[in-house]
Design an enzyme around this catalytic site. Structure first.
Site, PDB file in Angstrom:
ATOM      1  N   PRO A 155       0.992  -1.295  -0.224  1.00 22.50           N
ATOM      2  CA  PRO A 155      -0.052   0.024  -0.056  1.00 22.50           C
ATOM      3  C   PRO A 155       0.916   1.226  -0.046  1.00 22.50           C
ATOM      4  CG  PRO A 155      -0.685  -1.637   1.968  1.00 22.50           C
ATOM      5  CD  PRO A 155       0.616  -1.973   1.174  1.00 22.50           C
TER       6      PRO A 155
ATOM      7  N   ASP B 288      -3.933   0.718 -29.089  1.00 26.39           N
ATOM      8  CA  ASP B 288      -3.333   2.034 -29.551  1.00 26.39           C
ATOM      9  C   ASP B 288      -4.112   2.993 -30.216  1.00 26.39           C
ATOM     10  OD1 ASP B 288      -0.467   0.093 -30.867  1.00 26.39           O
ATOM     11  OD2 ASP B 288      -2.407   0.672 -31.977  1.00 26.39           O
TER      12      ASP B 288
ATOM     13  N   GLU C 204       0.955  -7.721   8.301  1.00 25.65           N
ATOM     14  CA  GLU C 204       1.369  -6.261   8.438  1.00 25.65           C
ATOM     15  C   GLU C 204       2.249  -5.826   7.219  1.00 25.65           C
ATOM     16  OE1 GLU C 204      -0.975  -4.062  10.038  1.00 25.65           O
ATOM     17  OE2 GLU C 204      -1.937  -6.117  10.228  1.00 25.65           O
TER      18      GLU C 204
ATOM     19  N   ARG D  33      -0.514  -8.286 -21.502  1.00 22.96           N
ATOM     20  CA  ARG D  33      -1.089  -7.709 -22.636  1.00 22.96           C
ATOM     21  C   ARG D  33      -0.392  -6.914 -23.445  1.00 22.96           C
ATOM     22  NH1 ARG D  33      -6.462  -7.853 -22.218  1.00 22.96           N
ATOM     23  NH2 ARG D  33      -6.648  -5.779 -23.429  1.00 22.96           N
TER      24      ARG D  33
HETATM   25  C1  9D3 Z   1      -5.232  -2.789   7.946  1.00 24.92           C
HETATM   26  C2  9D3 Z   1      -3.875  -3.004   7.971  1.00 24.92           C
HETATM   27  N1  9D3 Z   1      -3.225  -1.701   7.505  1.00 24.92           N
HETATM   28  C3  9D3 Z   1      -3.219  -0.939   8.700  1.00 24.92           C
HETATM   29  C4  9D3 Z   1      -3.079   0.577   8.428  1.00 24.92           C
HETATM   30  C5  9D3 Z   1      -2.163  -1.755   6.879  1.00 24.92           C
HETATM   31  C6  9D3 Z   1      -1.978  -2.828   5.735  1.00 24.92           C
HETATM   32  C7  9D3 Z   1      -1.273  -3.813   6.093  1.00 24.92           C
HETATM   33  C8  9D3 Z   1      -1.113  -4.769   4.776  1.00 24.92           C
HETATM   34  C9  9D3 Z   1      -2.780  -2.828   4.747  1.00 24.92           C
HETATM   35  C10 9D3 Z   1      -2.935  -3.813   3.602  1.00 24.92           C
HETATM   36  C11 9D3 Z   1      -2.123  -4.623   3.678  1.00 24.92           C
HETATM   37  C12 9D3 Z   1      -2.101  -5.578   2.465  1.00 24.92           C
HETATM   38  N2  9D3 Z   1      -2.124  -5.083   1.373  1.00 24.92           N
HETATM   39  C13 9D3 Z   1      -1.326  -5.461   0.462  1.00 24.92           C
HETATM   40  O1  9D3 Z   1      -0.359  -6.203   0.601  1.00 24.92           O
HETATM   41  C14 9D3 Z   1      -1.066  -4.659  -0.792  1.00 24.92           C
HETATM   42  C15 9D3 Z   1      -1.982  -3.613  -1.318  1.00 24.92           C
HETATM   43  C16 9D3 Z   1      -3.024  -2.743  -0.658  1.00 24.92           C
HETATM   44  O2  9D3 Z   1      -3.689  -3.030   0.494  1.00 24.92           O
HETATM   45  N3  9D3 Z   1      -3.683  -1.859  -1.375  1.00 24.92           N
HETATM   46  C17 9D3 Z   1      -3.022  -1.347  -2.520  1.00 24.92           C
HETATM   47  N4  9D3 Z   1      -2.259  -1.954  -3.315  1.00 24.92           N
HETATM   48  C18 9D3 Z   1      -1.599  -3.008  -2.473  1.00 24.92           C
HETATM   49  S1  9D3 Z   1      -0.135  -3.831  -3.075  1.00 24.92           S
HETATM   50  C19 9D3 Z   1      -0.197  -4.978  -1.809  1.00 24.92           C
END
Ligand code: 9D3
Length: 245
Positions: A89, A169, A116, A154
């Site tokens: 994230p 394209d 986490e 793709r």
């Molecule tokens: C609820 C947990 N969060 C606390 C603020 C942190 C959190 C940890 C791990 C939120 C999501 C995750 C798992 N997400 C991913 O591994 C992930 C992800 C995403 O959640 N949103 C957008 N892109 C990605 S890429 C990997």
């Protein structure tokens, strides 16, 4: 192009990628896909891949060593230079432009986190980039890795047929799509726009461009901000706006 995914849920990746465009690209050996499970790189009786966070707090963190060893094996399975991407994230939001650049890389190692996240030293020492699929919460990196694999595949030469490639394209790039219709011509009171039945291909092209511009203006005005419209397009959009109450 070679994809390697480091994941605690390898079947999630191989199962989903075996369908449709990605499945065909793998069969035709335009891409290859291998999965690496950090659990296979543990040495303790319980195959521990996670541990409690230093500093306390909720949740668990993926340990460094098994991730590092899995990535190393993935690198050794490849032949040239690899790019290691951690899906998280906190990563840069993926865009079509970012994915286009990834096409030039011969090996993409995608690391999917769970819990986490991973020990930050793995990001610092072992990863070249950190990518996100958008500002919403998913439960782990696997679905994000699948999005990257699908979207990059793709773009590779020979993956799509001539018609789909031409669509890719087209002059409507950077705009939302125009609406599509197929049979039946009449659905209760709902009919197909007359112009699409007219057989006048210039009129149909203009109508579709107008719809694409109008829908982009209504739904994704941010996409129009970075786009230079032709005089014809400006005229069509003005016309669309004047027809909205
Ligand atoms: C609820 C947990 N969060 C606390 C603020 C942190 C959190 C940890 C791990 C939120 C999501 C995750 C798992 N997400 C991913 O591994 C992930 C992800 C995403 O959640 N949103 C957008 N892109 C990605 S890429 C990997």
């Amino acid at each position: 192009m070679r994809f390697d995914v480091v994941t605690l849920f390898p079947e999630m990746i191989t199962a989903a990628a075996s369908y449709g465009v990605t499945g065909r690209a793998i069969e035709r050996e335009i891409v290859s896909l291998s999965v690496w499970n950090p659990r296979d790189y543990t040495h303790d009786k319980h195959k521990t891949v996670d541990d409690r966070p230093y500093g306390g707090g909720p949740g668990m963190v993926m340990k460094y060593q098994s991730l590092h060893d899995a990535v190393n094996d993935a690198k050794q399975a490849g032949s040239g230079t690899a790019k290691v991407v951690y899906l998280s994230p906190q990563g840069k939001p993926i865009t079509q432009a970012l994915l286009s650049e990834a096409c030039d890389i011969s090996q993409l190692i995608l690391v999917a986190g769970r819990y986490e996240g991973v020990d930050e030293r793995f990001v610092d020492r072992d990863c070249d980039d950190e990518w996100s699929v958008g500002d919403y919460v998913i439960s782990g990196g696997e679905l994000a890795a699948l999005i990257v694999i699908d979207a990059v595949t793709r773009l590779l030469p020979g993956v799509l047929g001539h018609k789909e490639s031409a669509l890719q394209d087209s002059h409507m790039n950077g705009l939302l799509d125009y609406p599509h219709f197929t049979r039946p011509e009449q659905l209760e009171t709902c009919s197909v726009p007359d112009v699409l039945l007219s057989g006048n291909h210039a009129d149909i092209e203009r109508w579709r461009m107008k719809q694409a511009l109008g829908r982009t203006w209504q739904r994704r005005p941010d996409l129009l901000k970075n786009k230079n419209l032709s005089a014809e397009q400006e005229y069509l959009l003005t016309q669309f706006k004047s027809e909205v109450e």
